[in-house]
Design a protein around this motif. Structure first.
Motif, PDB file in Angstrom:
ATOM      1  N   TYR A 386       0.850  -1.198   0.000  1.00  0.00           N
ATOM      2  CA  TYR A 386       0.000   0.000   0.000  1.00  0.00           C
ATOM      3  C   TYR A 386       0.881   1.242   0.000  1.00  0.00           C
ATOM      4  CZ  TYR A 386       0.673  -0.593   5.050  1.00  0.00           C
ATOM      5  OH  TYR A 386       1.205  -0.788   6.301  1.00  0.00           O
ATOM      6  N   TYR A 387       0.244   2.357   0.021  1.00  0.00           N
ATOM      7  CA  TYR A 387       0.932   3.614  -0.261  1.00  0.00           C
ATOM      8  C   TYR A 387       2.072   3.945   0.691  1.00  0.00           C
ATOM      9  CZ  TYR A 387      -3.407   4.239  -2.813  1.00  0.00           C
ATOM     10  OH  TYR A 387      -4.469   4.062  -3.651  1.00  0.00           O
ATOM     11  N   GLY A 388       2.097   3.385   1.798  1.00  0.00           N
ATOM     12  CA  GLY A 388       3.071   3.749   2.824  1.00  0.00           C
ATOM     13  C   GLY A 388       2.316   4.038   4.098  1.00  0.00           C
ATOM     14  N   TYR A 389       2.946   3.831   5.186  1.00  0.00           N
ATOM     15  CA  TYR A 389       2.265   3.944   6.465  1.00  0.00           C
ATOM     16  C   TYR A 389       2.025   5.407   6.814  1.00  0.00           C
ATOM     17  CZ  TYR A 389       0.512   1.704  10.580  1.00  0.00           C
ATOM     18  OH  TYR A 389      -0.312   1.206  11.533  1.00  0.00           O
ATOM     19  N   ALA A 390       0.785   5.778   7.018  1.00  0.00           N
ATOM     20  CA  ALA A 390       0.440   7.143   7.410  1.00  0.00           C
ATOM     21  C   ALA A 390       0.536   7.281   8.917  1.00  0.00           C
ATOM     22  CB  ALA A 390      -0.978   7.482   6.953  1.00  0.00           C
ATOM     23  N   GLU A 391       0.637   8.521   9.358  1.00  0.00           N
ATOM     24  CA  GLU A 391       0.733   8.764  10.791  1.00  0.00           C
ATOM     25  C   GLU A 391      -0.545   8.337  11.495  1.00  0.00           C
ATOM     26  OE1 GLU A 391       1.550  12.473  13.856  1.00  0.00           O
ATOM     27  OE2 GLU A 391       1.636  12.784  11.701  1.00  0.00           O
ATOM     28  N   ASN A 392      -1.689   8.527  10.822  1.00  0.00           N
ATOM     29  CA  ASN A 392      -2.971   8.115  11.370  1.00  0.00           C
ATOM     30  C   ASN A 392      -3.292   6.713  10.851  1.00  0.00           C
ATOM     31  OD1 ASN A 392      -5.700   7.744  11.966  1.00  0.00           O
ATOM     32  ND2 ASN A 392      -6.183   9.925  11.712  1.00  0.00           N
ATOM     33  N   GLN A 393      -3.368   5.723  11.779  1.00  0.00           N
ATOM     34  CA  GLN A 393      -3.619   4.336  11.354  1.00  0.00           C
ATOM     35  C   GLN A 393      -4.944   4.180  10.628  1.00  0.00           C
ATOM     36  OE1 GLN A 393      -2.000   4.926  14.181  1.00  0.00           O
ATOM     37  NE2 GLN A 393      -0.200   3.608  14.063  1.00  0.00           N
ATOM     38  N   TYR A 394      -5.950   4.948  11.077  1.00  0.00           N
ATOM     39  CA  TYR A 394      -7.244   4.863  10.402  1.00  0.00           C
ATOM     40  C   TYR A 394      -7.139   5.363   8.970  1.00  0.00           C
ATOM     41  CZ  TYR A 394      -9.682   3.666  14.693  1.00  0.00           C
ATOM     42  OH  TYR A 394     -10.108   3.014  15.819  1.00  0.00           O
ATOM     43  N   LEU A 395      -6.260   6.347   8.741  1.00  0.00           N
ATOM     44  CA  LEU A 395      -6.062   6.845   7.394  1.00  0.00           C
ATOM     45  C   LEU A 395      -5.387   5.782   6.526  1.00  0.00           C
ATOM     46  CD1 LEU A 395      -6.644   9.413   5.816  1.00  0.00           C
ATOM     47  CD2 LEU A 395      -4.369  10.243   6.436  1.00  0.00           C
ATOM     48  N   THR A 396      -4.490   5.039   7.139  1.00  0.00           N
ATOM     49  CA  THR A 396      -3.829   3.951   6.406  1.00  0.00           C
ATOM     50  C   THR A 396      -4.840   2.881   5.996  1.00  0.00           C
ATOM     51  OG1 THR A 396      -1.812   4.307   7.651  1.00  0.00           O
ATOM     52  CG2 THR A 396      -2.042   2.182   6.554  1.00  0.00           C
ATOM     53  N   ILE A 397      -5.714   2.527   6.943  1.00  0.00           N
ATOM     54  CA  ILE A 397      -6.763   1.541   6.632  1.00  0.00           C
ATOM     55  C   ILE A 397      -7.669   2.070   5.531  1.00  0.00           C
ATOM     56  CG2 ILE A 397      -8.747   0.310   7.582  1.00  0.00           C
ATOM     57  CD1 ILE A 397      -7.322   0.460  10.318  1.00  0.00           C
ATOM     58  N   ALA A 398      -7.962   3.383   5.602  1.00  0.00           N
ATOM     59  CA  ALA A 398      -8.820   3.987   4.585  1.00  0.00           C
ATOM     60  C   ALA A 398      -8.177   3.889   3.209  1.00  0.00           C
ATOM     61  CB  ALA A 398      -9.098   5.444   4.938  1.00  0.00           C
ATOM     62  N   TYR A 399      -6.845   4.089   3.123  1.00  0.00           N
ATOM     63  CA  TYR A 399      -6.159   3.966   1.834  1.00  0.00           C
ATOM     64  C   TYR A 399      -6.330   2.555   1.264  1.00  0.00           C
ATOM     65  CZ  TYR A 399      -3.684   8.390   2.686  1.00  0.00           C
ATOM     66  OH  TYR A 399      -3.358   9.697   2.907  1.00  0.00           O
ATOM     67  N   VAL A 400      -6.154   1.552   2.122  1.00  0.00           N
ATOM     68  CA  VAL A 400      -6.249   0.153   1.671  1.00  0.00           C
ATOM     69  C   VAL A 400      -7.665  -0.163   1.209  1.00  0.00           C
ATOM     70  CG1 VAL A 400      -5.990  -2.254   2.366  1.00  0.00           C
ATOM     71  CG2 VAL A 400      -4.369  -0.533   3.187  1.00  0.00           C
ATOM     72  N   LEU A 401      -8.665   0.243   2.025  1.00  0.00           N
ATOM     73  CA  LEU A 401     -10.058  -0.019   1.659  1.00  0.00           C
ATOM     74  C   LEU A 401     -10.437   0.695   0.364  1.00  0.00           C
ATOM     75  CD1 LEU A 401     -11.942   0.190   5.083  1.00  0.00           C
ATOM     76  CD2 LEU A 401     -11.630  -1.832   3.656  1.00  0.00           C
ATOM     77  N   GLN A 402     -10.020   1.955   0.267  1.00  0.00           N
ATOM     78  CA  GLN A 402     -10.359   2.742  -0.922  1.00  0.00           C
ATOM     79  C   GLN A 402      -9.744   2.123  -2.167  1.00  0.00           C
ATOM     80  OE1 GLN A 402     -10.642   7.358  -1.444  1.00  0.00           O
ATOM     81  NE2 GLN A 402      -8.496   6.789  -1.698  1.00  0.00           N
ATOM     82  N   ASP A 403      -8.518   1.626  -2.060  1.00  0.00           N
ATOM     83  CA  ASP A 403      -7.862   1.002  -3.208  1.00  0.00           C
ATOM     84  C   ASP A 403      -8.609  -0.258  -3.622  1.00  0.00           C
ATOM     85  OD1 ASP A 403      -5.665   0.851  -5.094  1.00  0.00           O
ATOM     86  OD2 ASP A 403      -4.991  -0.867  -3.913  1.00  0.00           O
ATOM     87  N   ALA A 404      -9.058  -1.003  -2.618  1.00  0.00           N
ATOM     88  CA  ALA A 404      -9.813  -2.227  -2.924  1.00  0.00           C
ATOM     89  C   ALA A 404     -11.142  -1.897  -3.596  1.00  0.00           C
ATOM     90  CB  ALA A 404     -10.041  -3.017  -1.641  1.00  0.00           C
ATOM     91  N   ILE A 405     -11.841  -0.834  -3.101  1.00  0.00           N
ATOM     92  CA  ILE A 405     -13.121  -0.435  -3.695  1.00  0.00           C
ATOM     93  C   ILE A 405     -12.920  -0.013  -5.144  1.00  0.00           C
ATOM     94  CG2 ILE A 405     -14.982   1.279  -3.596  1.00  0.00           C
ATOM     95  CD1 ILE A 405     -14.539   1.348  -0.543  1.00  0.00           C
ATOM     96  N   ASN A 406     -11.903   0.813  -5.376  1.00  0.00           N
ATOM     97  CA  ASN A 406     -11.668   1.340  -6.727  1.00  0.00           C
ATOM     98  C   ASN A 406     -11.270   0.246  -7.710  1.00  0.00           C
ATOM     99  OD1 ASN A 406     -12.225   3.911  -5.791  1.00  0.00           O
ATOM    100  ND2 ASN A 406     -10.072   4.448  -5.475  1.00  0.00           N
ATOM    101  N   ARG A 407     -10.571  -0.764  -7.234  1.00  0.00           N
ATOM    102  CA  ARG A 407     -10.028  -1.773  -8.145  1.00  0.00           C
ATOM    103  C   ARG A 407     -10.913  -3.008  -8.278  1.00  0.00           C
ATOM    104  NH1 ARG A 407      -3.961  -2.684  -6.208  1.00  0.00           N
ATOM    105  NH2 ARG A 407      -3.922  -4.025  -8.083  1.00  0.00           N
ATOM    106  N   TYR A 408     -11.577  -3.424  -7.181  1.00  0.00           N
ATOM    107  CA  TYR A 408     -12.215  -4.742  -7.207  1.00  0.00           C
ATOM    108  C   TYR A 408     -13.715  -4.730  -6.967  1.00  0.00           C
ATOM    109  CZ  TYR A 408      -7.296  -5.839  -6.508  1.00  0.00           C
ATOM    110  OH  TYR A 408      -5.931  -5.894  -6.620  1.00  0.00           O
ATOM    111  N   SER A 409     -14.312  -3.564  -6.640  1.00  0.00           N
ATOM    112  CA  SER A 409     -15.750  -3.560  -6.374  1.00  0.00           C
ATOM    113  C   SER A 409     -16.516  -3.805  -7.667  1.00  0.00           C
ATOM    114  CB  SER A 409     -16.166  -2.217  -5.762  1.00  0.00           C
ATOM    115  OG  SER A 409     -17.563  -2.175  -5.568  1.00  0.00           O
ATOM    116  N   LYS A 410     -17.543  -4.701  -7.587  1.00  0.00           N
ATOM    117  CA  LYS A 410     -18.356  -5.010  -8.758  1.00  0.00           C
ATOM    118  C   LYS A 410     -19.291  -3.850  -9.105  1.00  0.00           C
ATOM    119  CE  LYS A 410     -18.349  -9.970  -7.691  1.00  0.00           C
ATOM    120  NZ  LYS A 410     -19.188 -11.139  -7.344  1.00  0.00           N
TER     121      LYS A 410
END
Length: 751
Positions: A386-410
């Motif tokens: 993923y993009y790199g670890y953000a200072e805010n862990q929730y922001l890091t999780i948001a990056y991962v989820l957002q990437d999954a939504i953009n790439r794999y959501s039907k």
């Protein structure tokens, strides 16, 4: 006494101001303690979470493999209410699972120490960090990163984080903040400002002492002059007596003696004036350096407080905006999962669940179904790309989820600007006006927004958060006019600074007044010295030189020149005698010892005699106009009345242009007699009319276009004599036009 009152009032004012400042600093210290405690606890939790994620990513499994679940009952307050609740609680579960299931080594303290130290540096928290691994059941210390556990009022202790809860092995952090972040700078500013203001006060007091010393010097010079003026009466009378008999030797001795005494007074005044001038220059320079320096320090202090709190507010805004963004992405993920009928994942992915994950998930979901107890849960997977670890862990999780939504959501689930805006408003409690902008990167073109499309330089903006993997579209949060919130948060520190700023400005104002007073006193002393030379030293020098020439016999056989010298010496002696008589009379008036021989004095002949006298001796064109009826009388002392009117006429000639018209008027009623002396001279400024009758006061030659000699005794003499007669004197004047002195004498029946 006055300087003591000023020092006392200034000291009390400064004491109150610095007391307020001390209270403000105490509140700032307590607030800093609270913030440091919060940031340290938050950094420890985030560092522990990050360390555990690093441990998970080091497992020898494929990227994207789900290793286990973290879970917690919804009723658990530490999970539902705290910022890092579920992640920190789950990280402790992760530590035990990695050791128990995946047979990994326990998290090294050095790794946690390194991550935590970096986070503390990012928050600008300075101090000594100590990590301690211990048995939570027995309290036994198993390992430490330093030789001892720090203690003290500035030592902060984190929560304990279990490395293996079943065994009771936990880790805890201690942070010794010798100087809390920002407190050292505040203390330095406080001390430097205190010293600077103390220097200002010291310079201010010294300036006042200089004025007092200057006034004392002038008073001493006046007293010496008065004593000398009284003393010369007998010697000058003797010299007048000896001029007709040509006793030049005795006249020369007497005049030389008086000249020496006059020179001694002038020399002493000159030495004192030079001494005061050196002190004045030193303290003036000192004051004009310390005052602007103090004002600058106060402004720097206020600026530091503002910018320091601005950084804190910006950090808080970034954290809240990051958490709101996480909730918006989580909302999109839930919608995508609901619309897709299952998890969002890459269709090309093979089985990516570890056997333990499958067993654990089945057990947890079965338990929730049977017990009906709601649980927070989250899948933990290996994410190395993923993009790199953000200072805010929730922001890091948001990056991962957002990437999954953009790439794999039907089903396409677009970013919801207004939902994110509502989350931000809810997070800030509608206390502040906020907005959000969606931008095209890197052109910064505004694609959509809430609030204002273009923030001003006074508005605060968060860092850009990408909405896609390529970062071509980004979003940022905006807080409008945060200065009100910042000022409201530090008002207790800015209030005493504002009072201190006003106090220094008042000191600066009074310093300017002091400098004006110094210049006025200096000019007075200069004029007084000049008058002493003109009215006392020069006549004595003329008498002394004339007697010396005549006693040498150089003018034998030249009766015209001898007579000229004799006449000049007589005039100078009469001038000195008049000066002496005036001083003696003023002294008698001050003591109440003057005896007046009042009688009905014919006014018109007296006015004519005075006009003729001044017309003959004037060195400029003087015209007199007399308006007085025959038989008009004034009930007064004849000698004093002549002196009073002569003084007024002399002033009219002195303070005039090349030609002057003087009108002498007199009238009598049953109750009083009025005498007027009017001239068409340069007039008296309105601001100086109230003080011209004071002893030794003269209208400054700087404020007049024409300089005139004199000690400033004439008008005071007029006032004192008229008051002694029971009368009154007043002046009417327009600067540049005329001056008129009006004297009222009571009639005989009203005395």
């Amino acid at each position: 006494m006055k300087i003591r009152i000023v020092i006392l009032l200034s000291s009390i004012t400064l004491l109150l101001i610095f007391s307020f400042q001390g209270i403000g600093m105490y509140h700032a210290y307590k607030s800093q303690v609270s913030r440091t405690k919060y940031f340290f606890s938050d950094c420890f939790e985030r560092a522990f979470i990050e360390a555990m994620d690093g441990q998970v990513n080091s497992l020898p499994l494929a990227d994207g493999t789900y290793t286990h679940l973290i879970y917690a009952p919804c009723r658990l307050r530490s999970v539902s209410e705290e910022v890092n609740g579920l992640l920190f609680y789950g990280a402790q579960q992760t530590s035990a699972i990695l050791q128990k299931i995946y047979h990994m080594d326990e998290l090294p303290l050095a790794v946690l120490d390194s991550i935590l130290s970096c986070k503390l540096q990012q928050k600008q928290l300075e101090g000594t960090l100590t990590l301690r691994k211990f048995n939570a059941g027995t309290g036994e210390t198993l390992e430490m990163t330093s030789s001892h556990i720090p203690v003290g009022s500035n030592v902060f202790v984190s929560k304990q984080a279990f490395l293996y809860k079943e065994k009771g092995i936990a880790v805890q952090a201690y942070f010794d903040a010798t100087f809390l972040g920002g407190t050292r700078e505040l203390l330095a500013f406080f001390i430097v400002t205190l010293l600077s203001v103390a220097i200002v006060m010291f310079a201010f007091v010294r300036q006042m002492q200089y004025i007092i010393r200057q006034r004392q010097s002038i008073k001493e010079q006046r007293e010496n002059y008065c004593a000398l003026a009284e003393k010369i009466e007998l010697p000058v009378t003797e010299m007048l007596f000896r001029i007709p008999i040509s006793d030049w030797k005795r006249i020369e001795e007497r005049s030389a003696s008086l000249f020496g005494e006059t020179e001694q007074i002038l020399s002493k005044a000159k030495v004192e004036e030079q001494s005061l001038r050196k002190r004045k220059f030193l303290w003036n320079m000192f004051s004009f350096i310390s005052l602007p320096g103090s004002l600058l320090l106060v402004l720097l202090w206020a600026g530091y407080l503002y910018w320091d709190n601005l950084d804190r507010v910006k950090y808080g805004l970034s954290v809240h905006f990051g958490n709101a963004f996480y909730k918006e992405v989580k909302h999109r993920a839930d919608l995508a999962v609901s619309a897709s009928g299952g998890e969002i994942k890459n269709p090309a992915d093979t089985v990516s669940y570890s056997p333990y994950y499958q067993r654990q998930a089945k057990a947890i979901f079965d338990f929730m179904e049977e017990s009906r107890i709601p649980m927070y849960w989250r899948s933990i997977s290996i994410q190395r790309d993923y993009y790199g670890y953000a200072e805010n862990q929730y922001l890091t999780i948001a990056y991962v989820l957002q990437d999954a939504i953009n790439r794999y959501s039907k089903v396409a689930v677009p970013f919801s600007l207004h939902y994110l805006d509502s989350l931000c408003q809810e997070s800030f409690g509608h206390l502040f006006e906020t907005g959000i902008r969606v931008l095209r990167y890197p052109s910064k073109e505004v694609m959509d927004y809430t609030g204002k499309p273009s923030p001003s330089i006074w508005d605060m903006r968060t860092d850009l958060i990408p909405l896609d993997r390529d970062s071509t579209v980004v979003v940022e949060g905006v807080m409008y006019a945060p200065c009100r919130m910042i000022l409201a948060s530090i008002w207790y520190q800015l209030l005493p600074l504002g009072l201190l700023f006003i106090f220094i400005c008042v000191c600066f104002f009074f310093l300017l007044r002091i400098l004006q007073t110094q210049r006025r006193l200096k000019q007075f002393q200069k004029d007084f010295t000049y008058s002493m030379i003109h009215d006392m030293k020069s006549p004595l020098q003329s008498v002394m030189m004339g007697a010396h020439v005549l006693s040498g016999g150089k003018l034998t056989g030249k009766p015209e020149k001898v007579e000229k010298y004799r006449r000049v010496m007589t005039d100078e002696c009469e001038h000195l005698l008049m000066l002496s008589n005036r001083v003696v009379m003023l002294t008698q008036l001050d003591r109440g010892e003057l005896e007046l021989h009042k009688e009905e004095v014919l006014l018109k002949p007296l006015l004519g005699d005075i006009a003729e006298k001044f017309r003959l001796k004037a060195v400029k064109q003087v015209l007199f106009e007399i308006n007085c009826k025959e038989g008009c009388t004034v009930y007064a002392d004849a000698f004093c009345l002549r002196e009073v009117l002569s003084n007024l006429v002399d002033n009219a000639i002195k303070y005039s242009n090349e030609a002057v018209m003087i009108t002498l008027s007199g009238e009598k009623t049953d109750d009083s007699a009025t005498v007027r002396v009017r001239d068409n001279g340069i007039g008296i400024p309105l601001r100086e009319q109230h003080k011209i009758f004071d002893k030794f006061e003269r209208v400054s030659s700087n404020s007049r276009k024409i300089a005139a000699s004199g000690f400033g005794l004439g008008l005071n003499y007029v006032l004192q004599v008229v008051n002694a007669h029971g009368g009154m004197v007043k002046v009417e004047s327009i600067e540049g036009s005329y001056s008129e002195f009006i004297i009222h004498f009571p009639s005989f029946k009203n005395v």
